[in-house]
Design a protein around this motif. Structure first.
Motif, PDB file in Angstrom:
ATOM      1  N   THR A 248       0.815  -1.034  -0.206  1.00  0.00           N
ATOM      2  CA  THR A 248       0.016   0.081   0.125  1.00  0.00           C
ATOM      3  C   THR A 248       0.822   1.290   0.059  1.00  0.00           C
ATOM      4  OG1 THR A 248      -1.683   1.167   1.068  1.00  0.00           O
ATOM      5  CG2 THR A 248      -0.369   0.000   2.686  1.00  0.00           C
ATOM      6  N   ILE A 249       0.256   2.391  -0.375  1.00  0.00           N
ATOM      7  CA  ILE A 249       0.941   3.432  -0.591  1.00  0.00           C
ATOM      8  C   ILE A 249       0.082   4.554  -0.322  1.00  0.00           C
ATOM      9  CG2 ILE A 249       0.426   3.832  -2.990  1.00  0.00           C
ATOM     10  CD1 ILE A 249       3.225   4.952  -3.248  1.00  0.00           C
ATOM     11  N   THR A 250       0.778   5.669   0.510  1.00  0.00           N
ATOM     12  CA  THR A 250      -0.318   6.858   0.891  1.00  0.00           C
ATOM     13  C   THR A 250      -0.451   7.785  -0.315  1.00  0.00           C
ATOM     14  OG1 THR A 250       1.924   8.002   1.285  1.00  0.00           O
ATOM     15  CG2 THR A 250       0.594   6.874   3.187  1.00  0.00           C
ATOM     16  N   TRP A 251      -1.257   8.705   0.012  1.00  0.00           N
ATOM     17  CA  TRP A 251      -1.850   9.638  -1.255  1.00  0.00           C
ATOM     18  C   TRP A 251      -0.692  10.370  -1.897  1.00  0.00           C
ATOM     19  CZ3 TRP A 251      -1.123  14.981  -1.038  1.00  0.00           C
ATOM     20  CH2 TRP A 251      -0.693  15.389   0.229  1.00  0.00           C
ATOM     21  N   ASN A 252       0.336  10.501  -1.004  1.00  0.00           N
ATOM     22  CA  ASN A 252       1.356  11.562  -1.621  1.00  0.00           C
ATOM     23  C   ASN A 252       2.648  10.775  -1.938  1.00  0.00           C
ATOM     24  OD1 ASN A 252       2.059  10.856   0.968  1.00  0.00           O
ATOM     25  ND2 ASN A 252       2.289  13.064   1.854  1.00  0.00           N
ATOM     26  N   GLY A 253       2.523   9.345  -1.645  1.00  0.00           N
ATOM     27  CA  GLY A 253       3.579   8.555  -2.084  1.00  0.00           C
ATOM     28  C   GLY A 253       4.780   8.442  -1.174  1.00  0.00           C
TER      29      GLY A 253
END
Length: 124
Positions: free
Chosen positions: A50-55
């Protein structure tokens, strides 16, 4: 309407590499955490990465840590999963999923939108 479309799956030999992609439409991509899950034949769907919205932040299942890399391209509204040192046990249908959140989640029930999946087969 939200659409997540995976691509890039296929057949690869053990030890090889493959990159799968997930193109998003109908969402403000930058507001969504993204994730990859997979489901092998006869098994339940499981978390992969998984990765956050801002990478900035990523998280991986222990089984793929050090071999897989998740990334995203905001200009293309696309999330990628680069897979290397592939093993036969990586064979599965790979799904991408989107969650509107400032953070990520490893729980599939948290995710609002799902793609249709792409088959990855690793031969021994």
């Amino acid at each position: 309407q939200v659409h997540l479309v995976e691509s890039g799956g296929g057949l690869v030999q053990a030890g090889g590499s493959l990159r799968v992609s997930c193109a998003a439409s109908g969402v403000t991509f930058s507001r969504y955490a993204m994730a990859w899950f997979r489901q092998a034949p006869g098994k339940e769907r499981e978390f992969v990465a998984t990765i956050t919205w801002n990478g900035i932040m990523t998280y991986y299942a222990d089984s793929v840590k050090g071999r897989f890399t998740i990334s995203r391209d905001g200009a293309k509204n696309t999330v990628y999963l680069q897979m290397s040192s592939l093993k036969p046990e990586d064979t599965a249908v790979y799904y991408c999923a989107a969650l509107r959140s400032d953070y990520y989640s490893v729980r599939q029930n948290d995710y609002e939108y799902w793609g249709q999946g792409t088959q990855v087969t690793v031969s021994s």
